[in-house]
Design an enzyme around this catalytic site. Structure first.
Site, PDB file in Angstrom:
ATOM      1  N   ASP A  26     -14.624   2.826   0.307  1.00  0.00           N
ATOM      2  CA  ASP A  26     -15.011   3.461   1.693  1.00  0.00           C
ATOM      3  C   ASP A  26     -16.038   2.316   2.113  1.00  0.00           C
ATOM      4  O   ASP A  26     -16.960   1.901   1.475  1.00  0.00           O
ATOM      5  CB  ASP A  26     -15.658   4.838   1.803  1.00  0.00           C
ATOM      6  CG  ASP A  26     -15.523   5.245   2.837  1.00  0.00           C
ATOM      7  OD1 ASP A  26     -14.657   4.898   3.925  1.00  0.00           O
ATOM      8  OD2 ASP A  26     -16.333   6.119   3.072  1.00  0.00           O
ATOM      9  N   GLY A  83     -14.727  -0.404   7.478  1.00  0.00           N
ATOM     10  CA  GLY A  83     -14.625  -0.244   8.814  1.00  0.00           C
ATOM     11  C   GLY A  83     -15.965  -0.530   9.354  1.00  0.00           C
ATOM     12  O   GLY A  83     -16.277  -1.373  10.399  1.00  0.00           O
ATOM     13  N   HIS A 135     -11.342  -4.603   6.807  1.00  0.00           N
ATOM     14  CA  HIS A 135     -10.285  -4.241   5.794  1.00  0.00           C
ATOM     15  C   HIS A 135      -9.971  -5.457   4.936  1.00  0.00           C
ATOM     16  O   HIS A 135      -9.623  -5.418   3.707  1.00  0.00           O
ATOM     17  CB  HIS A 135      -9.118  -3.505   6.316  1.00  0.00           C
ATOM     18  CG  HIS A 135      -9.258  -2.098   6.902  1.00  0.00           C
ATOM     19  ND1 HIS A 135      -9.991  -1.167   6.426  1.00  0.00           N
ATOM     20  CD2 HIS A 135      -9.111  -1.655   8.153  1.00  0.00           C
ATOM     21  CE1 HIS A 135     -10.121  -0.112   6.952  1.00  0.00           C
ATOM     22  NE2 HIS A 135      -9.574  -0.368   8.146  1.00  0.00           N
ATOM     23  N   GLU A 186      -4.811  12.022   5.564  1.00  0.00           N
ATOM     24  CA  GLU A 186      -5.550  12.215   6.732  1.00  0.00           C
ATOM     25  C   GLU A 186      -5.598  10.851   7.429  1.00  0.00           C
ATOM     26  O   GLU A 186      -6.070  10.975   8.527  1.00  0.00           O
ATOM     27  CB  GLU A 186      -6.794  12.875   6.211  1.00  0.00           C
ATOM     28  CG  GLU A 186      -6.878  14.355   5.921  1.00  0.00           C
ATOM     29  CD  GLU A 186      -6.296  14.356   4.144  1.00  0.00           C
ATOM     30  OE1 GLU A 186      -6.741  13.607   3.485  1.00  0.00           O
ATOM     31  OE2 GLU A 186      -5.592  15.500   4.034  1.00  0.00           O
ATOM     32  N   LEU A 238      -3.496  -3.661 -17.987  1.00  0.00           N
ATOM     33  CA  LEU A 238      -4.229  -2.864 -16.827  1.00  0.00           C
ATOM     34  C   LEU A 238      -3.118  -2.009 -16.008  1.00  0.00           C
ATOM     35  O   LEU A 238      -2.332  -2.762 -15.447  1.00  0.00           O
ATOM     36  CB  LEU A 238      -5.249  -3.771 -15.878  1.00  0.00           C
ATOM     37  CG  LEU A 238      -5.856  -2.872 -14.869  1.00  0.00           C
ATOM     38  CD1 LEU A 238      -6.767  -1.944 -15.331  1.00  0.00           C
ATOM     39  CD2 LEU A 238      -6.452  -3.773 -13.870  1.00  0.00           C
TER      40      LEU A 238
HETATM   41  C1  IPE Z   1     -11.295   8.023   2.135  1.00  0.00           C
HETATM   42  O1  IPE Z   1     -11.882   7.427   3.066  1.00  0.00           O
HETATM   43  C2  IPE Z   1      -9.915   7.394   2.072  1.00  0.00           C
HETATM   44  C3  IPE Z   1     -10.142   6.026   1.475  1.00  0.00           C
HETATM   45  C4  IPE Z   1     -11.064   5.403   1.084  1.00  0.00           C
HETATM   46  C5  IPE Z   1      -8.715   5.397   1.594  1.00  0.00           C
HETATM   47  P1  IPE Z   1     -12.075   7.929   4.641  1.00  0.00           P
HETATM   48  O2  IPE Z   1     -13.145   7.108   5.222  1.00  0.00           O
HETATM   49  O3  IPE Z   1     -10.863   8.312   4.989  1.00  0.00           O
HETATM   50  O4  IPE Z   1     -12.846   9.554   4.287  1.00  0.00           O
HETATM   51  P2  IPE Z   1     -13.739  10.267   5.303  1.00  0.00           P
HETATM   52  O5  IPE Z   1     -12.534  10.683   6.257  1.00  0.00           O
HETATM   53  O6  IPE Z   1     -14.644   9.772   5.867  1.00  0.00           O
HETATM   54  O7  IPE Z   1     -14.170  11.728   4.605  1.00  0.00           O
HETATM   55  C1  IPE Z   2     -11.765   2.893   3.723  1.00  0.00           C
HETATM   56  O1  IPE Z   2     -12.788   2.309   4.570  1.00  0.00           O
HETATM   57  C2  IPE Z   2     -10.534   2.202   3.723  1.00  0.00           C
HETATM   58  C3  IPE Z   2      -9.696   3.296   4.380  1.00  0.00           C
HETATM   59  C4  IPE Z   2      -9.755   4.333   4.502  1.00  0.00           C
HETATM   60  C5  IPE Z   2      -8.289   2.458   4.478  1.00  0.00           C
HETATM   61  P1  IPE Z   2     -12.971   2.812   6.056  1.00  0.00           P
HETATM   62  O2  IPE Z   2     -11.830   2.430   6.888  1.00  0.00           O
HETATM   63  O3  IPE Z   2     -12.957   4.286   6.122  1.00  0.00           O
HETATM   64  O4  IPE Z   2     -14.525   2.507   6.484  1.00  0.00           O
HETATM   65  P2  IPE Z   2     -15.528   3.246   7.204  1.00  0.00           P
HETATM   66  O5  IPE Z   2     -15.876   4.398   6.392  1.00  0.00           O
HETATM   67  O6  IPE Z   2     -14.863   3.739   8.689  1.00  0.00           O
HETATM   68  O7  IPE Z   2     -16.644   2.352   7.346  1.00  0.00           O
HETATM   69 MG    MG Z   3     -14.431   5.665   5.818  1.00  0.00          MG
END
Ligand code: IPE
Ligand code: IPE
Ligand code: MG
Length: 224
Positions: A12, A15, A29, A59, A122
């Site tokens: 996570d 973004g 990404h 989601e 792996l």
């Molecule tokens: C969880 O991250 C999903 C992935 C890392 C693919 P999100 O960014 O979607 O989670 P929430 O919505 O903040 O809980």
């Molecule tokens: C996790 O990073 C990757 C995916 C869910 C694909 P995010 O895209 O959720 O990044 P933040 O949490 O918005 O920074």
């Molecule tokens: Mg996120």
């Protein structure tokens, strides 16, 4: 010292990293993929058998179409570019989640699984369109369909993660301390680590620090 077979990661923070640095979530990404490569390499070095990566949740379809398209295009080009190398490095690829993507991507994923299916160094379990609640509901439906008894064993064997040992370690990067519908059944005794770093900033050293900490934990499983 605890043996380490399986590391699962909620990757996570892409973004936020991209927005802060380049005013573009998608750039985050893209940068996150470099971390994926680093963590794959170090997992092999550490002789870890399973690496489960949360790449797209059930989601995440709520996100803007442009971001979703970017993510899947990125995945497609990454796989096309790396498949040979993965195979050469004895890496097995498995998708967990519902493969409901474009025909092209579905085929590429199936092909990647097929080519690498006998590899043994792996196993990368790529969680794509994955949601734990969806997985459990599907498992119970499967059990009912086969007229089996609902037992822990039958549920475990009906999940996407059938034949995959439960994770020893779960890491979530990105300063957020929630599970976001990831592996709820499988992590009942997993050691959980939250990192403040955003995924593109997460380094081998951060990974090793967690691994070393894990190795010294006393795992009770209810015992004393
Ligand atoms: C969880 O991250 C999903 C992935 C890392 C693919 P999100 O960014 O979607 O989670 P929430 O919505 O903040 O809980
Ligand atoms: C996790 O990073 C990757 C995916 C869910 C694909 P995010 O895209 O959720 O990044 P933040 O949490 O918005 O920074
Ligand atoms: Mg996120």
């Amino acid at each position: 010292m605890n043996p380490l077979n399986h590391v699962a990661i909620i990757m996570d923070g892409n973004g936020r990293w991209g927005l802060k640095k380049y005013n573009s979530r998608n750039k985050g990404h893209r940068a996150g993929l470099d971390t994926v490569e680093k963590i794959i390499k170090i997992s092999i070095k550490q002789k870890i058998k399973h690496l489960t990566l949360f790449a797209f949740s059930t989601e995440n379809w709520k996100r803007p179409k442009s971001e979703i398209n970017y993510l899947f295009n990125l995945l497609e080009s990454f796989l096309k570019l790396k498949l040979k190398k993965f195979h050469k490095n004895n890496i097995k690829l498995k998708v967990i989640g519902e493969k409901k993507f474009s025909k092209k991507l579905n085929n590429l994923l199936l092909k990647s699984e097929k080519i690498t299916k006998n590899n043994t160094a792996l196993q990368i379990n790529l969680a794509l369109n994955y949601g734990s609640k969806n997985e459990i509901v599907k498992a119970i439906k499967k059990i009912n369909g086969k007229k089996l008894e609902v037992t822990e064993k039958n549920i475990t064997n009906s999940l996407y993660t059938k034949n995959i040992p439960d994770p020893d370690i779960l890491i979530r990067t990105g300063k957020t301390t929630r599970l976001s519908n990831f592996l709820l059944w499988q992590i009942s005794y997993t050691e959980i680590f939250f990192s403040h770093k955003l995924w593109p900033d997460f380094q081998e050293a951060d990974f090793l620090k967690i691994v070393n900490k894990f190795k010294k934990i006393k795992r009770n499983y209810g015992d004393i």
